[in-house]
Design a protein around this motif. Structure first.
Motif, mmCIF file in Angstrom:
data_model
loop_
_atom_site.group_PDB
_atom_site.id
_atom_site.type_symbol
_atom_site.label_atom_id
_atom_site.label_comp_id
_atom_site.label_asym_id
_atom_site.label_seq_id
_atom_site.Cartn_x
_atom_site.Cartn_y
_atom_site.Cartn_z
ATOM 1 N N PHE A 1 0.831 -1.206 0.000
ATOM 2 C CA PHE A 1 0.000 0.000 0.000
ATOM 3 C C PHE A 1 0.867 1.258 0.000
ATOM 4 N N ALA A 2 1.924 1.250 0.822
ATOM 5 C CA ALA A 2 2.802 2.415 0.916
ATOM 6 C C ALA A 2 3.515 2.665 -0.407
ATOM 7 N N LEU A 3 3.978 1.599 -1.054
ATOM 8 C CA LEU A 3 4.724 1.743 -2.305
ATOM 9 C C LEU A 3 3.821 2.160 -3.450
ATOM 10 N N GLY A 4 2.505 1.892 -3.305
ATOM 11 C CA GLY A 4 1.568 2.167 -4.394
ATOM 12 C C GLY A 4 1.194 3.633 -4.539
ATOM 13 N N GLN A 5 1.552 4.481 -3.552
ATOM 14 C CA GLN A 5 1.155 5.885 -3.608
ATOM 15 C C GLN A 5 2.273 6.753 -4.176
ATOM 16 N N ARG A 6 1.879 7.877 -4.783
ATOM 17 C CA ARG A 6 2.889 8.726 -5.421
ATOM 18 C C ARG A 6 3.586 9.648 -4.436
ATOM 19 N N ASP A 7 2.829 10.432 -3.670
ATOM 20 C CA ASP A 7 3.512 11.384 -2.787
ATOM 21 C C ASP A 7 3.623 10.833 -1.363
ATOM 22 N N ALA A 8 4.541 11.420 -0.602
ATOM 23 C CA ALA A 8 4.900 10.916 0.723
ATOM 24 C C ALA A 8 3.717 10.947 1.691
ATOM 25 N N GLU A 9 2.903 12.009 1.583
ATOM 26 C CA GLU A 9 1.765 12.188 2.477
ATOM 27 C C GLU A 9 0.781 11.028 2.341
ATOM 28 N N ARG A 10 0.380 10.755 1.106
ATOM 29 C CA ARG A 10 -0.582 9.672 0.852
ATOM 30 C C ARG A 10 0.027 8.320 1.161
ATOM 31 N N SER A 11 1.312 8.197 0.903
ATOM 32 C CA SER A 11 2.016 6.949 1.175
ATOM 33 C C SER A 11 1.953 6.628 2.670
ATOM 34 N N ARG A 12 2.188 7.672 3.495
ATOM 35 C CA ARG A 12 2.152 7.492 4.939
ATOM 36 C C ARG A 12 0.740 7.125 5.396
ATOM 37 N N ALA A 13 -0.243 7.828 4.860
ATOM 38 C CA ALA A 13 -1.637 7.566 5.225
ATOM 39 C C ALA A 13 -2.036 6.139 4.849
ATOM 40 N N ALA A 14 -1.655 5.698 3.654
ATOM 41 C CA ALA A 14 -2.016 4.360 3.188
ATOM 42 C C ALA A 14 -1.354 3.288 4.050
ATOM 43 N N PHE A 15 -0.088 3.522 4.389
ATOM 44 C CA PHE A 15 0.653 2.566 5.207
ATOM 45 C C PHE A 15 -0.024 2.375 6.559
ATOM 46 N N TRP A 16 -0.362 3.499 7.211
ATOM 47 C CA TRP A 16 -0.933 3.410 8.557
ATOM 48 C C TRP A 16 -2.351 2.853 8.528
ATOM 49 N N ALA A 17 -3.140 3.234 7.540
ATOM 50 C CA ALA A 17 -4.511 2.721 7.448
ATOM 51 C C ALA A 17 -4.484 1.211 7.271
ATOM 52 N N CYS A 18 -3.649 0.752 6.358
ATOM 53 C CA CYS A 18 -3.567 -0.688 6.090
ATOM 54 C C CYS A 18 -2.956 -1.423 7.282
ATOM 55 N N GLY A 19 -1.871 -0.872 7.827
ATOM 56 C CA GLY A 19 -1.177 -1.525 8.936
ATOM 57 C C GLY A 19 -2.057 -1.677 10.164
ATOM 58 N N LEU A 20 -2.741 -0.579 10.559
ATOM 59 C CA LEU A 20 -3.594 -0.629 11.752
ATOM 60 C C LEU A 20 -4.806 -1.521 11.502
ATOM 61 N N GLY A 21 -5.317 -1.492 10.264
ATOM 62 C CA GLY A 21 -6.442 -2.367 9.906
ATOM 63 C C GLY A 21 -6.077 -3.826 10.129
ATOM 64 N N ILE A 22 -4.891 -4.197 9.672
ATOM 65 C CA ILE A 22 -4.447 -5.582 9.820
ATOM 66 C C ILE A 22 -4.187 -5.922 11.283
ATOM 67 N N LEU A 23 -3.651 -4.946 12.029
ATOM 68 C CA LEU A 23 -3.370 -5.151 13.455
ATOM 69 C C LEU A 23 -4.639 -5.563 14.203
ATOM 70 N N ILE A 24 -5.781 -5.026 13.770
ATOM 71 C CA ILE A 24 -7.049 -5.343 14.428
ATOM 72 C C ILE A 24 -7.714 -6.574 13.809
ATOM 73 N N CYS A 25 -7.754 -6.615 12.478
ATOM 74 C CA CYS A 25 -8.543 -7.651 11.780
ATOM 75 C C CYS A 25 -7.893 -9.031 11.823
ATOM 76 N N TRP A 26 -6.573 -9.084 11.719
ATOM 77 C CA TRP A 26 -5.905 -10.378 11.630
ATOM 78 C C TRP A 26 -6.109 -11.225 12.902
ATOM 79 N N PRO A 27 -5.854 -10.669 14.106
ATOM 80 C CA PRO A 27 -6.100 -11.476 15.313
ATOM 81 C C PRO A 27 -7.583 -11.824 15.498
ATOM 82 N N LEU A 28 -8.481 -10.863 15.184
ATOM 83 C CA LEU A 28 -9.914 -11.147 15.326
ATOM 84 C C LEU A 28 -10.339 -12.262 14.379
ATOM 85 N N GLY A 29 -9.825 -12.217 13.147
ATOM 86 C CA GLY A 29 -10.122 -13.259 12.171
ATOM 87 C C GLY A 29 -9.614 -14.613 12.646
ATOM 88 N N ALA A 30 -8.391 -14.604 13.209
ATOM 89 C CA ALA A 30 -7.806 -15.852 13.707
ATOM 90 C C ALA A 30 -8.662 -16.426 14.836
#
Lengths: 108, 230
Positions: free
Chosen positions: B88-117
């Motif tokens: 997600f981070a690599l897929g964005q063009r500018d640094a701002e969006r890259s940071r936002a995408a990284f954190w949104a995806c990362g925190l999403g997984i932090l919550i969803c992955w253990p709950l799914g398990a």
């Protein structure tokens, strides 16, 4: 909690600590060391090789014995669908469904 | 969810996949860890194999250190650094969006992955005989679907296949966990020849380069049986 559970928990903790160290080291080192692109590629490739080995052995073996036909067949169906870029959930469900169906038909 | 169900199907309690999901938060290594222990391998072998699989996070971190941040953010940011948040981070063009995408995806997984398990593990305890539902085929299929996109070029595909072949040949004879590590021998072909690096998908080759590479691959194919025999 018996002994083997304690060992298992310790193993989980070591894996967690080591994994965090790997993740933390990258941003920490970034300004100080430059890793050659080749080394980076090699690390990526070794992860892929390890994963390929895990896929192959878990698809074909149960412990030291061959796992029969139903499981490899299911994994193969999943592989073909993944290669054709079908959605992840379709790939996984098709693999399980194929194996389950073969077992229902008496194929082990 | 399938990860949790599979783990329970292999005979583990609900706690193990959930604990791994929270603390390790790296799917492939967790599945590998559980797979090795379930196959009768030692927890030490499972840990070493898991760490090897996760070693890729070091170059990941080098690649996207800017989006991870500094101070306490770096601690949390490092933990949520994984294959998905990296993409997600690599897929964005500018640094701002890259940071936002990284954190949104990362925190999403932090919550969803253990709950799914957890959900999968609870479901797995209800189902009982997971084999008749083909859940044992799910585990390799999940990994295959995750790995295949990165193996589309001939070079990495060939190396991965060689590694898989080595592991398959070794499995009947070696303790669980070792055959997978032995698969790394397939990398020797890459290490020995300078310039024979892994090719990134989408990188164009010059005609001469291509000829060279094809020659090299032919040579390696002839050498492969020797490596497997070891």
């Amino acid at each position: 909690m018996n002994g083997s559970t304690v060992v298992l928990v310790i193993a989980v903790l070591v894996l967690a600590a080591g994994t965090f160290a790997f993740r933390f080291a990258g941003p920490l080192l970034r300004d100080r060391v430059s890793v050659p692109e080749r080394t980076e590629q090699l690390m990526t490739m070794s992860a892929l090789v390890l994963l390929a080995a895990v896929i192959a052995t878990t698809a074909l073996y149960e412990g030291h014995e061959l796992a029969g036909y139903a499981r490899p067949a299911g994994v193969a169906v999943g592989g073909v669908l993944a290669w054709r870029r079908l959605p992840f959930i379709v790939v996984v469900l098709a693999a399980a469904a194929t194996t389950a169906l073969l077992r229902l038909l008496g194929v082990r | 969810m399938s990860y949790g169900a599979i783990s329970v199907g292999m005979g583990f309690g609900v706690w193990l996949p959930v604990l791994l999901a929270v603390l390790v938060l790296a799917g492939a290594s967790e599945i590998l860890f559980i797979g090795i222990v379930a196959a009768g391998g030692s927890p030490v072998a499972a840990t070493v194999a898991g760490l090897l699989v996760n070693a890729r996070h070091l170059p990941f971190g080098l690649a996207v250190s800017e989006v991870v941040g500094r101070g306490w953010r770096r601690v949390l940011g490092s933990h949520v650094l994984n294959d998905e948040s990296l993409v997600f981070a690599l897929g964005q063009r500018d640094a701002e969006r890259s940071r936002a995408a990284f954190w949104a995806c990362g925190l999403g997984i932090l919550i969803c992955w253990p709950l799914g398990a957890l959900a999968g593990a609870l479901l797995g305890t209800v189902i009982g005989d997971t084999d008749s539902f083909g859940l044992d085929a799910m585990f390799p299929a999940v990994l295959l679907a995750l790995v295949l996109p990165q193996l589309r070029d001939a070079r990495s595909g060939g190396t991965a296949l060689a590694g898989a072949a080595i592991a398959l040949v070794a499995t009947p004879f070696l303790p669980a966990g070792l055959p997978v590590l032995l698969a790394l021998l397939a990398l020797i072909g890459l290490v020995r020849r300078p310039g024979a690096g892994v090719r990134k998908a989408g990188v164009r080759e010059e005609p001469e380069e291509r000829e060279e590479r094809e020659e090299r691959e032919e040579r390696e194919e002839r050498e492969e049986p020797k490596e497997e025999a070891r």
